[in-house]
Design an enzyme around this catalytic site. Structure first.
Site, PDB file in Angstrom:
ATOM      1  N   GLU A 155      -9.964 -10.385  -7.221  1.00  0.00           N
ATOM      2  CA  GLU A 155      -8.983  -9.301  -7.115  1.00  0.00           C
ATOM      3  C   GLU A 155      -7.918  -9.369  -8.209  1.00  0.00           C
ATOM      4  O   GLU A 155      -7.553  -8.347  -8.784  1.00  0.00           O
ATOM      5  CB  GLU A 155      -8.316  -9.360  -5.739  1.00  0.00           C
ATOM      6  CG  GLU A 155      -9.278  -9.032  -4.610  1.00  0.00           C
ATOM      7  CD  GLU A 155      -8.649  -9.177  -3.227  1.00  0.00           C
ATOM      8  OE1 GLU A 155      -9.302  -8.784  -2.256  1.00  0.00           O
ATOM      9  OE2 GLU A 155      -7.510  -9.697  -3.116  1.00  0.00           O
ATOM     10  N   TYR A 175     -12.429  -2.663  -2.714  1.00  0.00           N
ATOM     11  CA  TYR A 175     -12.963  -2.676  -1.350  1.00  0.00           C
ATOM     12  C   TYR A 175     -14.491  -2.641  -1.321  1.00  0.00           C
ATOM     13  O   TYR A 175     -15.079  -2.186  -0.340  1.00  0.00           O
ATOM     14  CB  TYR A 175     -12.394  -1.492  -0.566  1.00  0.00           C
ATOM     15  CG  TYR A 175     -10.950  -1.713  -0.109  1.00  0.00           C
ATOM     16  CD1 TYR A 175     -10.581  -2.898   0.541  1.00  0.00           C
ATOM     17  CD2 TYR A 175      -9.976  -0.744  -0.300  1.00  0.00           C
ATOM     18  CE1 TYR A 175      -9.268  -3.102   0.964  1.00  0.00           C
ATOM     19  CE2 TYR A 175      -8.664  -0.948   0.127  1.00  0.00           C
ATOM     20  CZ  TYR A 175      -8.319  -2.128   0.760  1.00  0.00           C
ATOM     21  OH  TYR A 175      -7.031  -2.341   1.198  1.00  0.00           O
ATOM     22  N   LYS A 192       0.827  -1.198   0.000  1.00  0.00           N
ATOM     23  CA  LYS A 192       0.000   0.000   0.000  1.00  0.00           C
ATOM     24  C   LYS A 192       0.874   1.267   0.000  1.00  0.00           C
ATOM     25  O   LYS A 192       2.097   1.186   0.239  1.00  0.00           O
ATOM     26  CB  LYS A 192      -0.922  -0.033   1.227  1.00  0.00           C
ATOM     27  CG  LYS A 192      -1.912  -1.218   1.222  1.00  0.00           C
ATOM     28  CD  LYS A 192      -2.819  -1.191   2.468  1.00  0.00           C
ATOM     29  CE  LYS A 192      -3.815  -2.338   2.481  1.00  0.00           C
ATOM     30  NZ  LYS A 192      -4.733  -2.261   3.658  1.00  0.00           N
ATOM     31  N   HIS A 235      -1.814  -5.420   1.481  1.00  0.00           N
ATOM     32  CA  HIS A 235      -3.063  -6.155   1.292  1.00  0.00           C
ATOM     33  C   HIS A 235      -2.714  -7.571   0.876  1.00  0.00           C
ATOM     34  O   HIS A 235      -1.755  -7.788   0.147  1.00  0.00           O
ATOM     35  CB  HIS A 235      -3.908  -5.511   0.187  1.00  0.00           C
ATOM     36  CG  HIS A 235      -5.022  -6.409  -0.274  1.00  0.00           C
ATOM     37  ND1 HIS A 235      -6.209  -6.514   0.414  1.00  0.00           N
ATOM     38  CD2 HIS A 235      -5.104  -7.298  -1.295  1.00  0.00           C
ATOM     39  CE1 HIS A 235      -6.985  -7.409  -0.190  1.00  0.00           C
ATOM     40  NE2 HIS A 235      -6.336  -7.903  -1.221  1.00  0.00           N
ATOM     41  N   ASN A 256      -1.912  -0.424   7.371  1.00  0.00           N
ATOM     42  CA  ASN A 256      -1.281  -1.719   7.639  1.00  0.00           C
ATOM     43  C   ASN A 256      -0.409  -2.258   6.505  1.00  0.00           C
ATOM     44  O   ASN A 256      -0.203  -3.465   6.377  1.00  0.00           O
ATOM     45  CB  ASN A 256      -2.334  -2.739   8.085  1.00  0.00           C
ATOM     46  CG  ASN A 256      -3.472  -2.857   7.091  1.00  0.00           C
ATOM     47  OD1 ASN A 256      -3.370  -2.357   5.982  1.00  0.00           O
ATOM     48  ND2 ASN A 256      -4.533  -3.533   7.483  1.00  0.00           N
TER      49      ASN A 256
HETATM   50  P1  ADP Z   1      -7.726  -7.308   5.449  1.00  0.00           P
HETATM   51  O1  ADP Z   1      -6.937  -6.236   4.713  1.00  0.00           O
HETATM   52  O2  ADP Z   1      -6.967  -7.860   6.621  1.00  0.00           O
HETATM   53  O3  ADP Z   1      -8.251  -8.387   4.535  1.00  0.00           O
HETATM   54  P2  ADP Z   1     -10.381  -6.121   5.434  1.00  0.00           P
HETATM   55  O4  ADP Z   1     -10.539  -6.695   4.065  1.00  0.00           O
HETATM   56  O5  ADP Z   1     -11.468  -6.372   6.415  1.00  0.00           O
HETATM   57  O6  ADP Z   1      -9.002  -6.584   6.105  1.00  0.00           O
HETATM   58  O7  ADP Z   1     -10.223  -4.534   5.344  1.00  0.00           O
HETATM   59  C1  ADP Z   1      -9.507  -3.915   4.303  1.00  0.00           C
HETATM   60  C2  ADP Z   1      -8.681  -2.783   4.872  1.00  0.00           C
HETATM   61  O8  ADP Z   1      -9.534  -1.787   5.460  1.00  0.00           O
HETATM   62  C3  ADP Z   1      -7.744  -3.180   6.015  1.00  0.00           C
HETATM   63  O9  ADP Z   1      -6.536  -3.738   5.558  1.00  0.00           O
HETATM   64  C4  ADP Z   1      -7.542  -1.869   6.749  1.00  0.00           C
HETATM   65  O10 ADP Z   1      -6.609  -1.024   6.077  1.00  0.00           O
HETATM   66  C5  ADP Z   1      -8.924  -1.236   6.640  1.00  0.00           C
HETATM   67  N1  ADP Z   1      -9.797  -1.603   7.775  1.00  0.00           N
HETATM   68  C6  ADP Z   1     -10.481  -2.756   7.942  1.00  0.00           C
HETATM   69  N2  ADP Z   1     -11.202  -2.763   9.064  1.00  0.00           N
HETATM   70  C7  ADP Z   1     -10.992  -1.563   9.647  1.00  0.00           C
HETATM   71  C8  ADP Z   1     -11.468  -0.923  10.857  1.00  0.00           C
HETATM   72  N3  ADP Z   1     -12.328  -1.550  11.683  1.00  0.00           N
HETATM   73  N4  ADP Z   1     -11.026   0.306  11.145  1.00  0.00           N
HETATM   74  C9  ADP Z   1     -10.182   0.947  10.322  1.00  0.00           C
HETATM   75  N5  ADP Z   1      -9.699   0.418   9.152  1.00  0.00           N
HETATM   76  C10 ADP Z   1     -10.089  -0.817   8.827  1.00  0.00           C
HETATM   77 MG    MG Z   2      -9.631  -8.271   3.020  1.00  0.00          MG
END
Ligand code: ADP
Ligand code: MG
Length: 169
Positions: free
Chosen positions: A137, A51, A11, A126, A123
């Site tokens: 994706e 997303y 990212k 992805h 974080n």
């Molecule tokens: P992942 O990336 O672990 O698969 P998700 O698909 O649920 O997680 O979410 C996509 C991205 O959205 C996350 O990597 C993070 O950057 C952001 N995100 C997800 N849940 C939250 C939350 N509760 N609060 C803030 N940001 C979030």
């Molecule tokens: Mg995800």
């Protein structure tokens, strides 16, 4: 499980912090094969499709700003496809939990992630979380010819009047 592909995106925060090399080293511990890679800008439409499962979340708009680079003033991401035995869970394991504060400290997100004051989980990477998600994706981020393996069925289409930017002669 079995042999499977997975999409990984470094990212904008990962590029901004020059973490690309470190992240690729960590991912190479999996011994999976990289079968596609590119540095690119993320159009808003692509971000929203990527997303789409989170479109009802209160943080959706901020998340789109994050992945399109608006928060970091860094519009590059690195998109890759990794392939191999149990690729999805192997990469998710090294990536760490979604919330960087809950992620294993030795995982990529545990080591390099943080929570922004806006609440967004910054974080760093992805990683696809299921085979269906990986397929959706990968088809979103890559064209068949950008991947050195035939992952999914393709067809040939003839385009007329295609306008394409090329190097000036
Ligand atoms: P992942 O990336 O672990 O698969 P998700 O698909 O649920 O997680 O979410 C996509 C991205 O959205 C996350 O990597 C993070 O950057 C952001 N995100 C997800 N849940 C939250 C939350 N509760 N609060 C803030 N940001 C979030
Ligand atoms: Mg995800």
């Amino acid at each position: 499980m079995g042999m499977e592909p997975t999409l990984v995106i470094i990212k904008p925060d990962g590029l901004k912090k020059s973490l690309t090399g470190d992240i690729l080293s960590r991912l190479s511990e999996t011994k999976l094969k990289i079968i596609a890679a590119k540095i690119m800008k993320v159009p808003k439409e692509l971000a929203e499709k990527h997303y789409q499962h989170l479109s009802k979340e209160p943080f959706f708009e901020e998340l789109i700003r994050y992945i399109t680079g608006k928060i970091h003033g860094e519009n590059r991401v690195m998109a890759m496809v990794y392939y191999g035995e149990g690729a999805i869970s192997k990469i998710r394991e090294i990536a760490g939990a979604t919330n960087p504060e809950e992620a294993n400290p030795v995982s990529i997100r545990g080591a390099y992630g943080r929570i922004l004051t806006s609440g967004i989980f910054e974080n760093v990477i992805h990683a696809s979380s299921s085979q269906d998600e990986a397929e959706r994706e990968i088809k979103l981020w890559f064209e068949p010819d950008e991947i050195v393996m035939d992952l999914y069925p393709t067809e040939e289409k003839v385009f007329e009047k295609v306008i394409k930017r090329v190097w000036k002669e």
